[in-house]
Design a protein around this motif. Structure first.
Motif, mmCIF file in Angstrom:
data_model
loop_
_atom_site.group_PDB
_atom_site.id
_atom_site.type_symbol
_atom_site.label_atom_id
_atom_site.label_comp_id
_atom_site.label_asym_id
_atom_site.label_seq_id
_atom_site.Cartn_x
_atom_site.Cartn_y
_atom_site.Cartn_z
ATOM 1 N N TYR A 1 0.566 4.101 -2.883
ATOM 2 C CA TYR A 1 0.497 5.537 -2.584
ATOM 3 C C TYR A 1 1.590 6.297 -3.335
ATOM 4 N N MET B 1 0.820 -1.215 0.000
ATOM 5 C CA MET B 1 0.000 0.000 0.000
ATOM 6 C C MET B 1 0.852 1.264 0.000
ATOM 7 N N SER C 1 -3.573 0.304 5.888
ATOM 8 C CA SER C 1 -3.717 1.707 6.282
ATOM 9 C C SER C 1 -2.392 2.278 6.776
ATOM 10 N N ALA D 1 -0.294 2.959 3.751
ATOM 11 C CA ALA D 1 -0.759 4.170 3.061
ATOM 12 C C ALA D 1 -0.310 5.416 3.824
ATOM 13 N N VAL E 1 -6.278 5.236 -1.221
ATOM 14 C CA VAL E 1 -5.475 4.028 -0.993
ATOM 15 C C VAL E 1 -6.024 3.232 0.193
ATOM 16 N N LEU F 1 -4.415 9.532 0.029
ATOM 17 C CA LEU F 1 -4.423 8.696 1.237
ATOM 18 C C LEU F 1 -5.773 8.018 1.420
#
Length: 150
Positions: free
Chosen positions: A69, A65, A127, A130, A98, A95
């Protein structure tokens, strides 16, 4: 007329030309396609005899991730063609997108019934990746844009 490239004149001239002339959103499209394949295919990689530690897959999710990004941020820098960094609103939108992508992948894994499940900890790792891509972009998007177009 043929443009001559001299390696001693501009150390990174070839790389700049390559990045500037690359088709729009090729990098992010390729990275997103690879992530979708690796996360949604039933068995994307062959078996191996490597003994990984317990939460290796969480690190892999975070790295994927962060890569998504950074690829989107690079393509957006190319799209803007300005020697300044990305605005905070754009970084925040990337953000959010993603993080939504990471959550959607987890929901699809649970819905597809292919031996992979929806894991909340994978979403947390997505998360976190990201967010790390966001922090890297906050720090270096201006330098990258200035290098490409300054």
């Amino acid at each position: 007329m043929v443009k001559k490239l001299y390696f001693c004149d501009d150390k990174y001239g070839i790389m700049k030309d390559f990045l500037r002339n690359m088709p729009q959103f090729l990098v992010s499209g390729t990275v997103v396609a690879a992530v979708l394949y690796l996360t949604l295919a039933p068995k994307p990689l062959p078996d191996n005899d490597i003994n990984w530690f317990k939460h290796t897959d969480k690190i892999v999710h975070a790295v994927m991730m962060a890569g998504v990004y950074l690829a989107v941020a690079l393509d957006y820098i190319k799209h803007r063609r300005q020697p300044c960094g990305l605005p905070p609103a754009a970084l925040g939108c990337i953000l959010a997108a993603v993080i939504v992508l990471g959550g959607s992948i987890e929901l699809l894994q649970g819905a597809m019934d292919m031996g992979r499940g929806c894991d909340m900890y994978d979403f947390i790792a997505d998360s976190a990746g990201a967010c790390s891509g966001y922090l890297i972009s906050m720090r270096y998007s201006g330098r990258m844009a200035s290098w490409l177009y300054g």
